[in-house]
Write a protein that holds these residues in place. Structure first.
Motif, mmCIF file in Angstrom:
data_model
loop_
_atom_site.group_PDB
_atom_site.id
_atom_site.type_symbol
_atom_site.label_atom_id
_atom_site.label_comp_id
_atom_site.label_asym_id
_atom_site.label_seq_id
_atom_site.Cartn_x
_atom_site.Cartn_y
_atom_site.Cartn_z
ATOM 1 N N SER A 1 0.875 -1.280 -0.030
ATOM 2 C CA SER A 1 0.014 -0.354 -0.053
ATOM 3 C C SER A 1 0.907 1.397 0.407
ATOM 4 C CB SER A 1 -0.882 -0.249 1.335
ATOM 5 O OG SER A 1 0.014 0.564 2.412
ATOM 6 N N GLU A 2 2.314 0.956 0.305
ATOM 7 C CA GLU A 2 3.117 2.111 -0.395
ATOM 8 C C GLU A 2 4.153 1.970 -0.777
ATOM 9 O OE1 GLU A 2 3.284 2.006 5.283
ATOM 10 O OE2 GLU A 2 5.281 1.229 3.822
ATOM 11 N N LEU A 3 4.443 1.229 -2.125
ATOM 12 C CA LEU A 3 5.384 1.410 -2.528
ATOM 13 C C LEU A 3 5.047 1.090 -3.971
ATOM 14 C CD1 LEU A 3 8.341 -0.441 -0.773
ATOM 15 C CD2 LEU A 3 7.800 2.319 -0.762
ATOM 16 N N ARG A 4 5.388 1.650 -4.900
ATOM 17 C CA ARG A 4 5.297 0.679 -6.028
ATOM 18 C C ARG A 4 5.060 -0.106 -6.521
ATOM 19 N NH1 ARG A 4 9.086 5.882 -7.759
ATOM 20 N NH2 ARG A 4 11.271 4.620 -7.522
ATOM 21 N N PRO A 5 4.484 -0.798 -7.610
ATOM 22 C CA PRO A 5 4.865 -2.096 -7.630
ATOM 23 C C PRO A 5 6.389 -3.179 -8.247
ATOM 24 C CG PRO A 5 2.858 -1.435 -9.243
ATOM 25 C CD PRO A 5 3.745 -0.097 -8.206
ATOM 26 N N ASP A 6 6.669 -2.095 -9.162
ATOM 27 C CA ASP A 6 7.955 -2.323 -9.099
ATOM 28 C C ASP A 6 8.522 -2.466 -8.258
ATOM 29 O OD1 ASP A 6 7.796 0.912 -9.771
ATOM 30 O OD2 ASP A 6 9.854 0.335 -10.189
ATOM 31 N N THR A 7 9.281 -1.830 -7.827
ATOM 32 C CA THR A 7 9.825 -1.286 -5.915
ATOM 33 C C THR A 7 9.335 -2.944 -4.826
ATOM 34 O OG1 THR A 7 9.525 0.438 -5.650
ATOM 35 C CG2 THR A 7 10.595 -0.541 -3.745
ATOM 36 N N MET A 8 8.210 -3.107 -5.161
ATOM 37 C CA MET A 8 7.815 -4.618 -4.664
ATOM 38 C C MET A 8 8.204 -6.025 -4.658
ATOM 39 S SD MET A 8 6.141 -3.517 -2.024
ATOM 40 C CE MET A 8 6.235 -5.608 -1.501
ATOM 41 N N ARG A 9 9.135 -5.739 -6.311
ATOM 42 C CA ARG A 9 9.123 -7.042 -6.539
ATOM 43 C C ARG A 9 10.595 -7.313 -5.992
ATOM 44 N NH1 ARG A 9 7.955 -5.601 -11.827
ATOM 45 N NH2 ARG A 9 10.020 -4.069 -12.591
ATOM 46 N N SER A 10 11.134 -6.741 -5.053
ATOM 47 C CA SER A 10 12.173 -6.739 -4.262
ATOM 48 C C SER A 10 11.611 -7.805 -2.871
ATOM 49 C CB SER A 10 12.990 -6.107 -4.521
ATOM 50 O OG SER A 10 12.809 -4.835 -3.819
ATOM 51 N N TYR A 11 10.607 -7.042 -3.060
ATOM 52 C CA TYR A 11 10.028 -7.234 -0.383
ATOM 53 C C TYR A 11 9.972 -8.635 -1.323
ATOM 54 C CZ TYR A 11 11.004 -2.499 0.748
ATOM 55 O OH TYR A 11 11.404 -1.394 0.900
ATOM 56 N N ARG A 12 9.066 -8.726 -1.774
ATOM 57 C CA ARG A 12 8.254 -10.087 -2.803
ATOM 58 C C ARG A 12 9.283 -11.388 -2.789
ATOM 59 N NH1 ARG A 12 4.194 -7.333 -5.444
ATOM 60 N NH2 ARG A 12 2.559 -7.169 -3.862
ATOM 61 N N SER A 13 10.078 -11.158 -3.293
ATOM 62 C CA SER A 13 11.823 -11.478 -3.421
ATOM 63 C C SER A 13 11.688 -12.582 -2.454
ATOM 64 C CB SER A 13 12.285 -11.727 -4.369
ATOM 65 O OG SER A 13 13.465 -12.468 -4.894
ATOM 66 N N PHE A 14 12.618 -11.015 -1.471
ATOM 67 C CA PHE A 14 12.640 -11.430 -0.679
ATOM 68 C C PHE A 14 12.078 -13.036 1.043
ATOM 69 C CE2 PHE A 14 12.575 -10.696 4.565
ATOM 70 C CZ PHE A 14 14.263 -10.743 4.537
ATOM 71 N N SER A 15 10.860 -11.820 0.469
ATOM 72 C CA SER A 15 9.994 -12.690 1.677
ATOM 73 C C SER A 15 9.646 -14.598 1.074
ATOM 74 C CB SER A 15 8.037 -12.121 1.713
ATOM 75 O OG SER A 15 7.626 -12.398 2.045
ATOM 76 N N ASN A 16 9.811 -14.226 -0.046
ATOM 77 C CA ASN A 16 9.379 -15.570 -0.715
ATOM 78 C C ASN A 16 10.493 -16.549 -0.285
ATOM 79 O OD1 ASN A 16 6.734 -15.761 -2.103
ATOM 80 N ND2 ASN A 16 7.310 -14.691 -3.993
ATOM 81 N N LYS B 1 20.029 -6.486 3.481
ATOM 82 C CA LYS B 1 19.584 -4.742 3.780
ATOM 83 C C LYS B 1 17.717 -5.109 4.229
ATOM 84 C CE LYS B 1 18.921 -0.691 1.586
ATOM 85 N NZ LYS B 1 19.690 -0.210 0.400
ATOM 86 N N GLN B 2 17.253 -6.263 3.079
ATOM 87 C CA GLN B 2 15.843 -6.512 3.243
ATOM 88 C C GLN B 2 15.150 -7.125 4.795
ATOM 89 O OE1 GLN B 2 15.866 -8.565 0.121
ATOM 90 N NE2 GLN B 2 15.380 -6.979 -1.833
ATOM 91 N N GLY B 3 16.678 -8.193 4.972
ATOM 92 C CA GLY B 3 16.299 -8.906 6.231
ATOM 93 C C GLY B 3 16.674 -7.413 7.005
ATOM 94 N N ARG B 4 17.053 -6.802 7.386
ATOM 95 C CA ARG B 4 17.253 -6.019 8.178
ATOM 96 C C ARG B 4 16.287 -5.019 8.157
ATOM 97 N NH1 ARG B 4 23.226 -3.769 7.358
ATOM 98 N NH2 ARG B 4 24.502 -5.739 8.239
ATOM 99 N N ALA B 5 15.393 -4.760 7.178
ATOM 100 C CA ALA B 5 14.688 -3.939 6.682
ATOM 101 C C ALA B 5 13.151 -4.737 7.513
ATOM 102 C CB ALA B 5 14.616 -3.399 5.739
ATOM 103 N N PHE B 6 12.567 -5.718 7.780
ATOM 104 C CA PHE B 6 11.295 -6.542 7.796
ATOM 105 C C PHE B 6 11.868 -6.475 9.089
ATOM 106 C CE2 PHE B 6 10.523 -11.191 9.422
ATOM 107 C CZ PHE B 6 9.451 -10.693 8.909
ATOM 108 N N PHE B 7 12.630 -7.207 9.808
ATOM 109 C CA PHE B 7 13.023 -7.441 11.310
ATOM 110 C C PHE B 7 12.659 -5.904 12.042
ATOM 111 C CE2 PHE B 7 13.788 -11.858 10.786
ATOM 112 C CZ PHE B 7 13.215 -11.847 11.633
ATOM 113 N N SER B 8 13.330 -4.661 11.570
ATOM 114 C CA SER B 8 12.688 -3.358 12.357
ATOM 115 C C SER B 8 10.835 -3.400 12.088
ATOM 116 C CB SER B 8 13.487 -2.340 11.177
ATOM 117 O OG SER B 8 15.097 -2.455 11.375
ATOM 118 N N TRP B 9 10.941 -3.402 10.848
ATOM 119 C CA TRP B 9 9.437 -3.362 10.755
ATOM 120 C C TRP B 9 9.048 -4.036 11.807
ATOM 121 C CZ3 TRP B 9 4.961 -6.449 9.934
ATOM 122 C CH2 TRP B 9 4.133 -6.176 10.122
ATOM 123 N N ALA B 10 9.148 -5.334 12.298
ATOM 124 C CA ALA B 10 8.555 -6.651 13.310
ATOM 125 C C ALA B 10 8.729 -6.153 14.217
ATOM 126 C CB ALA B 10 9.749 -7.476 12.856
#
Length: 382
Positions: A105-120, A166-175
């Protein structure tokens, strides 16, 4: 020995999962408080129950919760001074889903690709290593094992490894912020040394060959090249440009925060040559259209971004150019040429949308394929 004496000897009574028709599901245990009394502790699990479709999966997860609590109790831990928080017992897969939902809900669809890739990627590893692990139980040991998996099994480059970190740090900062975890297990893992970017500058004679090629094959692609080289607009930003962003009479493009890589709006100057090329491209186009749609012409939908790279590769193959000469190399070359032309670094920094001068001057360190020739013919005599 009486039950009371047993409790006092252990300082706690182990946690168990209970279900009562009137109160629902809970984990209960007893622990010795500061006054020497055994206090009953209750963690309501009803909210967590809703995350599981099957009761068997819920009970399996609760078994892990019970085991973790008992392990901490055996090590001398007490809950006093801590607020009981059921979010700490949420499965990490469910927390990842909440994270992705919020970021979408906050980021652009192309930006979300890297977030989803990390999550998967993390979910894939968790399924094999520790399914249904609680987010709060994901510690530094597991984080190190996951990064080892990224490094050895996935075989990612140093830059890709660091991006995952970097994505792992971002996710757990949010958590941590959302009370799903108490600490960031990725925080102290060191980054890897990154390989040098595999891009070289494109000299003037090669740019002339590229110009001749696209004049014959695709004149509008030449406008794309000039936007990257002269206006220093990144290829992905060019892809997002709309006619409404272009101000030909004033001689500039407004790169909005939604289009910019850095999410800051800026003004990119246009050369007279670019103004002429764009003007012929957009005749009759509506302001809402993308500059580069199907066939590299203005359209309500943007062209496939992959077309930029594919058509550049075709040109490079046709002209026999090395793969280190990439479309993005035109931006590197433009910055380098502006600095060599005597344009002050501050102006180049602002034009290139850099945050500081060190990033701008770093482009002066690119290998110049004509360096030896330049020095031998233009250097002052001893």
């Amino acid at each position: 020995m009486s039950d009371a004496n047993s409790r006092l000897k252990l300082n706690y009574v182990p946690a168990v999962l209970k279900h009562q028709p009137s109160h629902g599901w809970s984990v209960e245990y007893y622990v010795l408080d500061g006054n020497g009394s055994m206090r009953r502790m209750v963690i309501r699990m009803n909210a967590l129950r809703k995350r599981f479709q099957r009761i068997t999966d819920f009970k399996a997860h609760c078994s892990q919760v019970v085991c973790n609590i008992n392990a901490k109790l055996a090590g001398g831990w007490t809950p006093f001074g801590e607020q009981q928080n059921t979010r700490l017992y949420t499965p990490i897969e469910a927390v990842l889903d909440d994270y992705i939902k919020e970021k979408t809900s906050e980021l652009r669809p192309d930006t979300m690709r890297s977030y989803r890739s990390f999550s998967n990627c993390l979910k894939e590893w968790l399924a094999e290593t520790c399914p249904n692990a609680q987010c709060s139980a994901f510690n530094r040991v597991l984080a190190v094992r996951f990064m080892d998996y990224i490094n050895k099994v996935k075989g990612l480059s140093g830059r890709s490894y660091n991006n995952r970190l970097k994505q792992g740090r971002a996710f757990f900062s949010w958590a941590v912020e959302k009370c799903y975890a108490k600490e960031n297990p990725f925080a102290t893992i060191r980054v890897k040394r990154e390989e040098t970017k595999k891009r070289i500058l494109i000299p003037a004679d090669t740019r002339a060959r590229i110009t001749d090629y696209f004049k014959k094959k695709n004149p509008n692609y030449l406008v794309l090249c000039q936007l990257v080289f002269n206006s220093l607009v990144r290829p992905k930003e060019v892809w997002r440009l709309k006619i409404a962003d272009i101000h030909l009479d004033e001689g500039y493009i407004h790169v909005t925060e939604d289009e910019s890589k850095t999410h800051y709006s800026r003004t990119a100057a246009l050369t007279p040559q670019l103004i002429s090329g764009i003007r012929s491209m957009i005749q009759g186009a509506k302001p809402s259209m993308y500059l580069f749609g199907h066939g590299y012409k203005p359209n309500a939908k943007p062209i496939r971004y992959q077309n930029f790279r594919e058509d550049w590769t075709k040109m490079r193959t046709a002209l026999g150019l090395p793969d280190t000469m990439q479309l993005y190399s035109l931006r590197d070359t433009g910055i380098n040429e502006m600095l060599k032309a005597g344009i002050d670094p501050l102006t180049v920094m602002q034009h290139a949308d850099h945050h500081d001068l060190s990033m701008t001057t770093r482009y002066a360190n690119h290998v110049d394929p004509h360096l030896v020739e330049t020095i031998s013919t233009k250097a002052p005599q001893f």
